[in-house]
Design an enzyme around this catalytic site. Structure first.
Site, mmCIF file in Angstrom:
data_model
loop_
_atom_site.group_PDB
_atom_site.id
_atom_site.type_symbol
_atom_site.label_atom_id
_atom_site.label_comp_id
_atom_site.label_asym_id
_atom_site.label_seq_id
_atom_site.Cartn_x
_atom_site.Cartn_y
_atom_site.Cartn_z
ATOM 1 N N LYS A 176 -10.790 -4.220 11.044
ATOM 2 C CA LYS A 176 -9.736 -3.781 11.961
ATOM 3 C C LYS A 176 -9.822 -4.536 13.291
ATOM 4 O O LYS A 176 -8.795 -4.900 13.867
ATOM 5 C CB LYS A 176 -9.794 -2.260 12.174
ATOM 6 C CG LYS A 176 -9.393 -1.455 10.930
ATOM 7 C CD LYS A 176 -7.976 -1.770 10.454
ATOM 8 C CE LYS A 176 -7.545 -0.944 9.265
ATOM 9 N NZ LYS A 176 -6.255 -1.366 8.691
ATOM 10 N N TYR A 231 -15.190 -1.740 7.455
ATOM 11 C CA TYR A 231 -13.809 -1.334 7.727
ATOM 12 C C TYR A 231 -13.466 -1.584 9.194
ATOM 13 O O TYR A 231 -12.427 -2.185 9.519
ATOM 14 C CB TYR A 231 -13.659 0.152 7.370
ATOM 15 C CG TYR A 231 -12.335 0.776 7.697
ATOM 16 C CD1 TYR A 231 -11.169 0.375 7.059
ATOM 17 C CD2 TYR A 231 -12.250 1.799 8.638
ATOM 18 C CE1 TYR A 231 -9.946 0.979 7.353
ATOM 19 C CE2 TYR A 231 -11.042 2.412 8.932
ATOM 20 C CZ TYR A 231 -9.886 1.997 8.286
ATOM 21 O OH TYR A 231 -8.696 2.596 8.581
ATOM 22 N N ASP A 272 -0.178 -7.948 -5.637
ATOM 23 C CA ASP A 272 -1.346 -7.972 -4.793
ATOM 24 C C ASP A 272 -1.021 -8.838 -3.575
ATOM 25 O O ASP A 272 -0.574 -9.971 -3.729
ATOM 26 C CB ASP A 272 -2.468 -8.614 -5.637
ATOM 27 C CG ASP A 272 -3.813 -8.415 -5.019
ATOM 28 O OD1 ASP A 272 -3.884 -8.419 -3.780
ATOM 29 O OD2 ASP A 272 -4.778 -8.263 -5.789
ATOM 30 N N GLY A 280 -0.521 4.818 -0.993
ATOM 31 C CA GLY A 280 -1.754 5.311 -0.391
ATOM 32 C C GLY A 280 -1.473 6.499 0.523
ATOM 33 O O GLY A 280 -0.387 7.100 0.473
ATOM 34 N N GLN A 281 -2.448 6.823 1.361
ATOM 35 C CA GLN A 281 -2.326 8.037 2.179
ATOM 36 C C GLN A 281 -1.120 7.972 3.112
ATOM 37 O O GLN A 281 -0.341 8.925 3.204
ATOM 38 C CB GLN A 281 -3.604 8.261 3.002
ATOM 39 C CG GLN A 281 -3.617 9.643 3.655
ATOM 40 C CD GLN A 281 -4.691 9.825 4.717
ATOM 41 O OE1 GLN A 281 -5.281 8.871 5.198
ATOM 42 N NE2 GLN A 281 -4.927 11.067 5.084
ATOM 43 N N GLY A 340 0.848 -1.203 0.000
ATOM 44 C CA GLY A 340 0.000 0.000 0.000
ATOM 45 C C GLY A 340 0.873 1.239 0.000
ATOM 46 O O GLY A 340 0.548 2.269 0.595
HETATM 47 N N1 SER Z 1 -9.354 7.803 8.432
HETATM 48 C C1 SER Z 1 -10.058 6.564 8.473
HETATM 49 C C2 SER Z 1 -11.386 6.676 7.856
HETATM 50 O O1 SER Z 1 -11.986 7.714 7.963
HETATM 51 C C3 SER Z 1 -10.206 6.096 9.889
HETATM 52 O O2 SER Z 1 -9.212 5.190 10.157
HETATM 53 O O3 SER Z 1 -11.856 5.745 7.307
#
Ligand code: SER
Length: 321
Positions: free
Chosen positions: A147, A143, A54, A15-16, A12
């Site tokens: 986690k 999500y 991947d 990504g951010q 990743g």
């Molecule tokens: N920044 C993330 C989100 O908003 C939270 O972990 O999904």
């Protein structure tokens, strides 16, 4: 090869978080010591070692680990909360499939791993103010489910299978390198982009929505410090994905702070489906365990973070003022 010569793999990587962690790791360890794993999003101007692939392909991942003599993996691949609700199946596959592969490979090859968790592990039944390290984890997003499941999976690999995995429950991360991408906390990033480009921003949560946030530089420094900390989860018989906090503010407070830099900024509020996600998360986080166990502390408060975001994005957009 000596232990010190083993390289770092970042999944990743574009990504951010990866967009800022990779340069920090390259600077610290040398550009030849950091291998990035990207998908279709490798920037044209990126300088460094790139593999494409991947993480759900275990054999492919093993081959990359062996080819580069990897010793440490930062496994960042993840879909975020808002995007995750649009495609729950894909979110489960991406967020969980790769994690199990990384943990198996780490166990078999003695790798150290970093894996990010999130404030999304919390849900509507969690205490919302100064949310403690040990509390109710009943998230309502896919999500968040990945986690919580990931934290429990990692705990097993650490305590029962001897893998050294470090993890943080990041708050909303505010950064300027990567465009906002599918998170609920992204209004706190998008307000800078739209504010500087258009002098107006329509916020997708209400003005009083308060969530825990952090400037990316703090998050990157904390991540590297956690990886270098002297921690011995196995002998202590316990493992935490650490609560990590910096600043909490209502959306309107951020807007007011930004108006100090853009006086004619107009912000309106039109909550959408993401409001319910925001309302299910804490307003502030108690991170005293991280502060006590490995010395975490943040540097950027609301005004310092706002000032540097404005400065960096003005540079990025080629604006003088
Ligand atoms: N920044 C993330 C989100 O908003 C939270 O972990 O999904």
């Amino acid at each position: 090869m000596a232990e010190a010569e083993r390289k770092i793999l970042v999944t990743g990587a574009f990504g951010q978080i990866g967009s800022e962690l990779v340069p920090a790791l390259q600077q610290k360890h040398g550009i030849d010591h950091v291998v990035t794993l990207g998908h279709s999003n490798v920037p044209q101007d990126f300088k460094g070692i790139v593999e494409t692939g991947d993480t759900s392909n275990k054999e492919g991942l093993e081959a990359i680990v062996d080819r580069h003599n990897i010793g440490v993996v930062y496994h960042l691949v993840s879909l975020l909360s808002a995007r995750g609700e649009e495609n729950p199946d894909l979110t489960w596959d991406i967020n969980m499939g790769g994690l199990k592969n990384v943990l198996d490979i780490a166990r078999d090859r003695n790798l150290k791993v970093f894996w990010p968790s999130s404030i999304a592990v919390f849900g509507p039944t969690t205490p919302r103010d100064s949310t403690p390290q040990h509390t109710i984890l009943e998230p309502t997003t896919m999500y968040g489910a990945t986690k919580v499941a990931g934290e429990n999976l990692v705990r097993h690999y650490v305590l029962k299978q001897g893998v050294d995995v470090r993890s943080l429950r990041y708050p909303g991360l505010i950064s300027w390198k990567a465009e906002p991408g599918g998170g609920t906390t992204d209004y706190a990033v998008a307000i800078f982009y739209d504010g500087l480009r258009k002098k107006e921003y329509q916020c997708f949560v209400s003005s009083d929505t308060t969530l825990p946030m952090m400037y990316m530089d703090d998050a990157i420094r904390g991540t590297i410090e956690l990886m270098e900390a002297d921690l011995d989860f196995q002998n202590e018989g316990k493992w935490n994905s650490y609560n990590m906090a910096a600043i909490s503010f209502a959306a309107v407070q951020l807007a007011e702070e930004l108006k100090k830099h853009i006086p004619d900024l107009k912000v309106t509020y039109k909550p959408d489906h993401r409001q319910a996600i925001a309302d299910s998360w804490p307003k502030s986080i108690d991170d005293s365990v991280a502060r006590a166990e490995w010395g975490w502390s943040h540097e950027f408060d609301l005004s310092k973070m706002t000032a540097i975001m404005v400065e960096k994005l003005r540079e990025k957009f080629g604006q003088t003022k």
